[in-house]
Write a protein that holds these residues in place. Structure first.
Motif, PDB file in Angstrom:
ATOM      1  N   MET A  39      18.793  98.852 -43.818  1.00  0.00           N
ATOM      2  CA  MET A  39      17.694  98.537 -42.895  1.00  0.00           C
ATOM      3  C   MET A  39      17.977  99.130 -41.510  1.00  0.00           C
ATOM      4  SD  MET A  39      16.203  94.826 -41.688  1.00  0.00           S
ATOM      5  CE  MET A  39      17.778  94.363 -40.981  1.00  0.00           C
ATOM      6  N   TYR A  90      11.509  98.324 -40.986  1.00  0.00           N
ATOM      7  CA  TYR A  90      11.632  97.299 -42.017  1.00  0.00           C
ATOM      8  C   TYR A  90      12.353  96.073 -41.467  1.00  0.00           C
ATOM      9  CZ  TYR A  90      10.072  99.501 -46.360  1.00  0.00           C
ATOM     10  OH  TYR A  90       9.316 100.030 -47.376  1.00  0.00           O
ATOM     11  N   LEU A  92      14.123  92.494 -43.193  1.00  0.00           N
ATOM     12  CA  LEU A  92      14.644  92.020 -44.474  1.00  0.00           C
ATOM     13  C   LEU A  92      14.725  90.503 -44.497  1.00  0.00           C
ATOM     14  CD1 LEU A  92      16.183  92.447 -47.183  1.00  0.00           C
ATOM     15  CD2 LEU A  92      18.264  92.741 -45.806  1.00  0.00           C
ATOM     16  N   TRP A 110      10.706  92.522 -48.174  1.00  0.00           N
ATOM     17  CA  TRP A 110      10.747  93.525 -47.104  1.00  0.00           C
ATOM     18  C   TRP A 110       9.412  93.455 -46.370  1.00  0.00           C
ATOM     19  CZ3 TRP A 110      15.014  95.963 -45.718  1.00  0.00           C
ATOM     20  CH2 TRP A 110      16.013  96.206 -46.652  1.00  0.00           C
ATOM     21  N   THR A 111       9.462  93.458 -45.057  1.00  0.00           N
ATOM     22  CA  THR A 111       8.243  93.538 -44.257  1.00  0.00           C
ATOM     23  C   THR A 111       8.282  94.861 -43.504  1.00  0.00           C
ATOM     24  OG1 THR A 111       8.119  91.137 -44.042  1.00  0.00           O
ATOM     25  CG2 THR A 111       6.844  92.452 -42.464  1.00  0.00           C
ATOM     26  N   LEU A 112       7.324  95.704 -43.824  1.00  0.00           N
ATOM     27  CA  LEU A 112       7.232  97.021 -43.199  1.00  0.00           C
ATOM     28  C   LEU A 112       6.169  96.980 -42.120  1.00  0.00           C
ATOM     29  CD1 LEU A 112       7.875 100.091 -43.133  1.00  0.00           C
ATOM     30  CD2 LEU A 112       6.093 100.373 -44.882  1.00  0.00           C
TER      31      LEU A 112
END
Length: 150
Positions: A39, A90, A92, A110-112
């Motif tokens: 990340m 990203y 995590l 995962w948050t993009l």
């Protein structure tokens, strides 16, 4: 005589039961470090490092897309990082790590966040599961992953 053998067996089982969680905890910690480092590398735009987490025989499934191999995963990541019109980040969130010898399974999200040059932001929340296998060199790499966008 049987009592002594039973005592020895109990001692061996107690010893093993004490070491298995330690080994599992060590594997989980190594995998967590690998994910966190990935990340950081991705967020820093280190396109030369973003493929390091994936095994040569990876199979990656993201809902709605064909299964990707190592080349396709790396191409997608490096292309994203080289896109000067957008900034990709990203975050995590590890939900669970399960260790099974030389295999570790990670349930995560995962948050993009994608920031466009015009100021717009797009956020994609991507729950999934990563399966790691210890490689010949001792490093943990993803051999399978499945993810989907919420």
């Amino acid at each position: 005589m049987h009592f002594g053998a039973g005592l020895t067996l109990c001692a061996v089982l107690l010893f093993l039961s004490g070491t298995v969680p330690v080994l599992a905890d060590a594997a989980a910690a190594e995998v967590k470090r690998a994910l966190t480092q990935w990340m950081a590398d991705f967020n820093a735009g280190k396109s030369d490092r973003v493929c390091d987490l994936f095994a040569d025989d990876i199979r990656a499934d993201y809902r709605g897309y064909p299964t990707r191999d190592h080349q396709a995963v790396c191409d997608l990541l490096t292309k994203s990082l080289s896109d000067s019109t957008r900034d990709f980040r990203y975050a995590l969130d590890i939900k669970e790590i399960l260790s099974f010898g030389d295999v570790v399974v990670v349930r995560l999200v995962w948050t993009l966040t994608i920031k466009q040059n015009d100021g717009r932001k797009i956020t994609s929340v991507e729950p999934g599961m990563d399966i790691f296998r210890r490689q010949a060199d001792g490093r943990w790499k993803i051999v399978r992953y499945m993810a989907y966008e919420e």
